[in-house]
Write an enzyme that holds these catalytic residues in place. Structure first.
Site, PDB file in Angstrom:
ATOM      1  N   GLU A 108       0.824  -1.197   0.000  1.00 25.80           N
ATOM      2  CA  GLU A 108       0.000   0.000   0.000  1.00 25.80           C
ATOM      3  C   GLU A 108       0.863   1.252   0.000  1.00 25.80           C
ATOM      4  O   GLU A 108       1.979   1.254   0.507  1.00 25.80           O
ATOM      5  CB  GLU A 108      -0.869   0.018   1.258  1.00 25.80           C
ATOM      6  CG  GLU A 108      -1.818  -1.141   1.308  1.00 25.80           C
ATOM      7  CD  GLU A 108      -2.617  -1.172   2.594  1.00 25.80           C
ATOM      8  OE1 GLU A 108      -2.632  -0.152   3.322  1.00 25.80           O
ATOM      9  OE2 GLU A 108      -3.221  -2.211   2.858  1.00 25.80           O
ATOM     10  N   CYS A 121       3.247   8.714   0.969  1.00 27.18           N
ATOM     11  CA  CYS A 121       3.735   7.816   2.025  1.00 27.18           C
ATOM     12  C   CYS A 121       3.972   6.448   1.396  1.00 27.18           C
ATOM     13  O   CYS A 121       3.053   5.874   0.806  1.00 27.18           O
ATOM     14  CB  CYS A 121       2.704   7.711   3.145  1.00 27.18           C
ATOM     15  SG  CYS A 121       3.191   6.548   4.441  1.00 27.18           S
ATOM     16  N   CYS A 128       6.695  -6.380   7.875  1.00 22.15           N
ATOM     17  CA  CYS A 128       7.770  -5.756   8.638  1.00 22.15           C
ATOM     18  C   CYS A 128       8.303  -6.765   9.644  1.00 22.15           C
ATOM     19  O   CYS A 128       7.535  -7.548  10.213  1.00 22.15           O
ATOM     20  CB  CYS A 128       7.256  -4.510   9.367  1.00 22.15           C
ATOM     21  SG  CYS A 128       8.558  -3.608  10.260  1.00 22.15           S
ATOM     22  N   CYS A 132       6.931  -4.432  16.457  1.00 23.85           N
ATOM     23  CA  CYS A 132       6.380  -3.523  17.464  1.00 23.85           C
ATOM     24  C   CYS A 132       4.976  -4.024  17.832  1.00 23.85           C
ATOM     25  O   CYS A 132       4.164  -4.305  16.942  1.00 23.85           O
ATOM     26  CB  CYS A 132       6.323  -2.091  16.935  1.00 23.85           C
ATOM     27  SG  CYS A 132       7.956  -1.473  16.444  1.00 23.85           S
ATOM     28  N   CYS A 135       1.662  -2.523  16.330  1.00 23.34           N
ATOM     29  CA  CYS A 135       1.668  -2.174  14.905  1.00 23.34           C
ATOM     30  C   CYS A 135       1.166  -3.344  14.067  1.00 23.34           C
ATOM     31  O   CYS A 135       1.715  -4.451  14.140  1.00 23.34           O
ATOM     32  CB  CYS A 135       3.083  -1.786  14.470  1.00 23.34           C
ATOM     33  SG  CYS A 135       3.213  -1.462  12.703  1.00 23.34           S
ATOM     34  N   SER A 209      11.539   7.207   8.336  1.00 22.23           N
ATOM     35  CA  SER A 209      11.185   6.852   9.715  1.00 22.23           C
ATOM     36  C   SER A 209      11.759   5.484  10.055  1.00 22.23           C
ATOM     37  O   SER A 209      11.539   4.514   9.340  1.00 22.23           O
ATOM     38  CB  SER A 209       9.662   6.829   9.858  1.00 22.23           C
ATOM     39  OG  SER A 209       9.289   6.419  11.161  1.00 22.23           O
ATOM     40  N   SER A 232      11.410   6.192  15.822  1.00 18.67           N
ATOM     41  CA  SER A 232      10.239   5.736  16.573  1.00 18.67           C
ATOM     42  C   SER A 232      10.677   5.285  17.961  1.00 18.67           C
ATOM     43  O   SER A 232      11.112   4.149  18.143  1.00 18.67           O
ATOM     44  CB  SER A 232       9.579   4.570  15.823  1.00 18.67           C
ATOM     45  OG  SER A 232       9.103   5.021  14.576  1.00 18.67           O
ATOM     46  N   LEU A 233      10.559   6.156  18.934  1.00 18.97           N
ATOM     47  CA  LEU A 233      11.065   5.862  20.274  1.00 18.97           C
ATOM     48  C   LEU A 233      10.015   5.115  21.110  1.00 18.97           C
ATOM     49  O   LEU A 233      10.269   4.035  21.625  1.00 18.97           O
ATOM     50  CB  LEU A 233      11.476   7.179  20.957  1.00 18.97           C
ATOM     51  CG  LEU A 233      12.369   7.045  22.180  1.00 18.97           C
ATOM     52  CD1 LEU A 233      13.680   6.357  21.834  1.00 18.97           C
ATOM     53  CD2 LEU A 233      12.619   8.419  22.794  1.00 18.97           C
ATOM     54  N   ASN A 308      -3.599   4.438  16.801  1.00 21.58           N
ATOM     55  CA  ASN A 308      -4.676   4.215  15.855  1.00 21.58           C
ATOM     56  C   ASN A 308      -5.148   2.770  16.049  1.00 21.58           C
ATOM     57  O   ASN A 308      -4.369   1.841  15.846  1.00 21.58           O
ATOM     58  CB  ASN A 308      -4.128   4.426  14.438  1.00 21.58           C
ATOM     59  CG  ASN A 308      -5.220   4.529  13.419  1.00 21.58           C
ATOM     60  OD1 ASN A 308      -6.308   5.008  13.711  1.00 21.58           O
ATOM     61  ND2 ASN A 308      -4.925   4.075  12.221  1.00 21.58           N
ATOM     62  N   CYS A 351      -1.671   1.582   6.545  1.00 21.19           N
ATOM     63  CA  CYS A 351      -1.031   0.641   5.641  1.00 21.19           C
ATOM     64  C   CYS A 351      -1.257  -0.771   6.136  1.00 21.19           C
ATOM     65  O   CYS A 351      -1.053  -1.065   7.299  1.00 21.19           O
ATOM     66  CB  CYS A 351       0.457   0.909   5.545  1.00 21.19           C
ATOM     67  SG  CYS A 351       0.793   2.362   4.585  1.00 21.19           S
TER      68      CYS A 351
HETATM   69  N1  SAH Z   1       9.518   0.926  10.666  1.00 17.23           N
HETATM   70  C1  SAH Z   1       9.432   2.364  10.669  1.00 17.23           C
HETATM   71  C2  SAH Z   1       8.224   2.888   9.929  1.00 17.23           C
HETATM   72  C3  SAH Z   1       6.972   2.527  10.649  1.00 17.23           C
HETATM   73  S1  SAH Z   1       5.558   3.418  10.315  1.00 17.23           S
HETATM   74  C4  SAH Z   1       9.437   2.891  12.086  1.00 17.23           C
HETATM   75  O1  SAH Z   1       9.364   2.079  13.017  1.00 17.23           O
HETATM   76  O2  SAH Z   1       9.533   4.093  12.267  1.00 17.23           O
HETATM   77  C5  SAH Z   1       5.737   5.004  11.017  1.00 17.23           C
HETATM   78  C6  SAH Z   1       5.242   5.220  12.466  1.00 17.23           C
HETATM   79  O3  SAH Z   1       3.892   4.801  12.701  1.00 17.23           O
HETATM   80  C7  SAH Z   1       6.101   4.506  13.460  1.00 17.23           C
HETATM   81  O4  SAH Z   1       6.440   5.404  14.475  1.00 17.23           O
HETATM   82  C8  SAH Z   1       5.176   3.430  13.954  1.00 17.23           C
HETATM   83  O5  SAH Z   1       5.556   2.981  15.225  1.00 17.23           O
HETATM   84  C9  SAH Z   1       3.852   4.142  13.946  1.00 17.23           C
HETATM   85  N2  SAH Z   1       2.687   3.256  14.075  1.00 17.23           N
HETATM   86  C10 SAH Z   1       2.599   1.966  13.712  1.00 17.23           C
HETATM   87  N3  SAH Z   1       1.396   1.475  14.038  1.00 17.23           N
HETATM   88  C11 SAH Z   1       0.679   2.456  14.609  1.00 17.23           C
HETATM   89  C12 SAH Z   1      -0.636   2.555  15.165  1.00 17.23           C
HETATM   90  N4  SAH Z   1      -1.468   1.520  15.184  1.00 17.23           N
HETATM   91  N5  SAH Z   1      -1.025   3.748  15.658  1.00 17.23           N
HETATM   92  C13 SAH Z   1      -0.183   4.803  15.620  1.00 17.23           C
HETATM   93  N6  SAH Z   1       1.059   4.762  15.127  1.00 17.23           N
HETATM   94  C14 SAH Z   1       1.508   3.601  14.628  1.00 17.23           C
END
Ligand code: SAH
Length: 392
Positions: A108, A121, A128, A132, A135, A209, A232-233, A308, A351
């Site tokens: 996507e 985006c 992935c 996390c 996610c 990111s 992404s901390l 989300n 996505c």
């Molecule tokens: N692998 C990369 C890109 C991930 S997507 C990364 O970790 O940064 C970009 C951001 O969206 C990341 O900070 C990820 O943690 C966040 N994200 C993923 N799922 C989410 C959700 N359900 N709600 C809010 N943010 C989310």
């Protein structure tokens, strides 16, 4: 009620074989094919320029190519390596494309139009591998990296949705996948995106990111490009981060922050820290204080992302008041922070979510577009929010 527009699922033939799509072809294969016909090698550049800068979607539109050559090309090649399986349009203008790859896999990408920018985006992997816990993109792990052509093609496809007088202004690499785990292919795609004969998108308008892979962050810094880096901390201490971001057990916050400092020192580009607010888990005053302590005095910005919802996962978005208290605490401590705004809320904007739904339909065409496998079916609701942002 939503105003979502959905194009029907494309039941057509699968996308072209990877090595027969101009945007994904190896330079050698295309050069050899051209040589067989007595064509000069520079034709390859001409073809790519038509597709990337010239907005052509078929060989017929390449009017400065000889007619015979256009016919030969159409017999042996396709312009693109993907097909558009579905398009969704949200009431705020956000559009999502579901692309089918040559091997049948789905990815996507999202177009986010705003007053002063048109942001794409894009994904860098199918799935992935970072895992996390909140996610959806990582729920089934990673299937494979995307090729440079597959990454570039997302940009070209999204750009082709724009009016002729519009252009893509920004790219956020925040779709499915961990960009730094596929850095070489991403850089190859971004090089074309940035080229004046390509999409002409300046490096400063590209945000990558990462989950925080220190060695790769340093490598990116050493390239001395002007890409913007977002980390992404999601937690201010290792104990909590290990629980939310499992790869943290291999890295640790200290190494990630040190690599981010190195990125700033090397490139002069301030790093953004992303922090998903998970109700009752990492959104309290203690975490706000610890995060402020970690970042105070650093030239950095914090993007707070209210979680989300991913159906089936036990996390929830904190109330607006809690979000505000958290951001206020950071600001009072002198840390630049804001809560990210939301885009595409009424489509399967995250996505992976659309991909899930369509995969479910293919298995059972009349099935409701509901999770077909518990938590995992929601995959990708996640990244919806990701793509809301553009740069700060
Ligand atoms: N692998 C990369 C890109 C991930 S997507 C990364 O970790 O940064 C970009 C951001 O969206 C990341 O900070 C990820 O943690 C966040 N994200 C993923 N799922 C989410 C959700 N359900 N709600 C809010 N943010 C989310």
């Amino acid at each position: 009620m939503t105003t979502t527009l959905e194009l029907p699922l494309d039941q057509g033939p699968p996308a072209a074989p990877a090595d027969r799509a101009i945007l994904d072809a190896s330079p050698d294969a295309l050069a050899a094919w051209l040589a067989e016909r007595g064509e000069k090698p520079l034709r390859a550049r001409q073809l790519r320029r038509w597709l990337v800068a010239g907005r052509a979607e078929s060989f017929d539109q390449m009017t400065d190519l000889p007619r015979d050559l256009r016919a030969d090309l159409a017999a042996d090649w396709t312009p693109f390596g993907t097909t558009i399986a579905r398009r969704q349009v949200a009431s705020d203008g956000t559009q999502k494309l579901l692309l089918r790859l040559h091997d049948g896999r789905l990815i996507e990408c999202v177009l986010i139009p705003e007053a002063d920018r048109r942001t794409a985006c894009v994904s860098t992997q199918v799935g992935c591998g970072m895992g996390c816990v909140f996610c959806a993109s990582g729920l089934d792990g990673v299937a494979r990296n995307l090729s440079p052509g597959e990454i570039l093609e997302q940009l070209v496809r999204l750009r082709n949705l724009l009016q002729p007088n519009e252009r893509l202004t920004n790219v956020v690499v925040m779709g499915m996948g961990e960009p730094l785990a596929n850095l070489d292919d991403l850089l190859a795609a971004l090089a074309v995106a940035g080229h004046k004969d390509g999409l002409n998108i300046g490096q400063r308008h590209v945000t990558i990111s990462t989950v925080g892979l220190p060695a790769k962050m340093r490598r990116l810094a050493d390239l001395n490009k002007q890409y913007h880096l977002a980390v992404s901390l999601h937690a201010p201490n290792d104990e909590l981060r290990n629980r939310i971001v499992p790869t943290n057990t291999k890295t640790g916050i200290a190494d990630i922050v040190a690599a981010a400092d190195y990125f700033l020192a090397t490139t002069g580009r301030q790093v953004t820290y992303e922090y998903v607010l998970l109700g009752g888990l990492n959104d309290g005053p203690v975490e706000a204080r610890q995060l402020a302590g970690l970042l105070r005095g650093r030239q950095a910005h914090v993007n707070l992302i209210p979680f989300n919802d991913v159906p089936g996962l036990p996390y929830r978005r904190p109330a607006a008041g809690v979000q505000q208290t958290f951001v206020d605490a950071l600001r009072r401590a002198g840390v630049s922070a804001k809560v990210r705004k939301r885009k595409g809320a009424d489509i399967d904007a995250a996505c992976g979510q659309l991909r899930r739904a369509v995969e479910a339909e293919l298995v059972s065409p009349r099935a409701e577009r509901a999770p077909e496998s518990g938590a995992r079916s929601a995959r990708g609701e996640t990244d919806s929010e990701i793509c809301q942002t553009g740069q700060q």
